[in-house]
Design an enzyme around this catalytic site. Sequence first.
Site, PDB file in Angstrom:
ATOM      1  CD  GLU A 159      11.619 -23.182 -38.008  1.00 20.12           C
ATOM      2  OE1 GLU A 159      12.380 -22.753 -38.886  1.00 20.12           O
ATOM      3  OE2 GLU A 159      10.387 -23.245 -38.163  1.00 20.12           O
ATOM      4  CD  GLU A 273       4.941 -23.561 -36.644  1.00 22.80           C
ATOM      5  OE1 GLU A 273       5.196 -23.786 -37.840  1.00 22.80           O
ATOM      6  OE2 GLU A 273       5.638 -22.833 -35.923  1.00 22.80           O
TER       7      GLU A 273
END
Length: 381
Positions: A159, A273
Amino acid sequence: MKLMTNAIVICSFILPFFVNAETLKEAYKDHFLMGTIWHGYKLGNDSRNRYIVKEKGITAAEFNAVTPENCMKPMFIQPEEGVFTFAESDEMIEFAEANNLVVVGHTLVWKNQTPAWFFLDDKGGQVSREVLIERLKMHIRTVVSRYRGRIDYWDVVNEAVAVDRSEGKRNQTASYKSTPWLEIIGPEYIEIAYRTAHEADPSAKLLYNDYNLDTEVKLDFSLALIADLKSRGVPIAGLGYQGHLFLKEPSLTAIERVLRKTKQADVPLHITELDVSVLPNAWEHRSASVEERFKLDKKLNPYPDGVPQKILAEQAKRYSDVFSLLLQYSDNIERVTFWGVWDGNSWRDYRPMLGRTDYPLLIDRKFEKKPAYDAVINLVK
Ligand code: G3I
């Protein structure tokens, strides 16, 4: 005659078990790895996880890849400078090896779940660039080399890209996310992280992992980042698209764009995810960002005592649509990992709002297979 009747009785009794016995990993073995997470001993609300044995059983039966949900994050693995706590990660890897699971390390460099000491000097001020680079390298070297040859993939940087939406939807721009890593070291922290991880374990495949890649500017920025790193010989092996989805968003078109552009860029893709929340989106902007937390609002928690069949059917359709796309692009997809083993243990219940009841996975709170499970398996039957 009697013998034949007996055989028919036995077959009709046993066969359904064999038919039902097909597992996710077997059903998808010609397409990609099917993974889940190691939830570990603590739940998100910090209580003890009483279901770990059950979770391990399902993981070993259904999946062939595993990612630690929390125990390898810097906050848990190096809570204080030079103090490493490997016990749970060691256990997860032993479990994975005993059950032939591909192991994904998660994660080495992130804005969240990184203890404050990384960024502070001994007087409590901001640490110097040189010291932070040394700490970054030391962390990566220590963790990656401990598991050298035993971890197949690493989410090295997690991220690192942000989208600025302040100018409206049409004028979004992407840039490096503002983090202490960026502010103190500059964007080179990314390159340093990959090079150091590769030195520590040349056999591990190194991924860049992010959410909301269905936002086109973010996808383009991430692919450009990977292309730039590769052009300078930085060892990066693929892109991780987290895939924290909702029933209606992002659109299939936006998801397909991630698969298509990644393939065109010749970058292997991992869905890292995956989950499909059935709750209303509690973020002002759709995102899996863990920085935002909100007060519980009952309107945003419509199914506290059970989810209607109609919603489970919608979710099954959504999973089926998404997996149809994944199958179309399976030649460029190495793995699909679900962010959770079962509905009873999901980050969706405590982020971005504590106290909700979500149903985002394939196995329900009674450890039974949901319509979504059947939908995913039926696509490849
Ligand atoms: O263990 C601590 C405890 O010591 C402390 O007292 C307590 C106080 O709140 O927190 C406990 O930590 C919790 C941690 O999970 C371990 O259970 C945190 O509160 C809790 O917020 C944390 O949530 C995790 C979240 O990442 C944190 O950033 C979720 O379980 C985990 O599923 C989630 O996973 C992330 C991926 O790593 C990256 N992509 C997004 C994804 C979902 O947010």
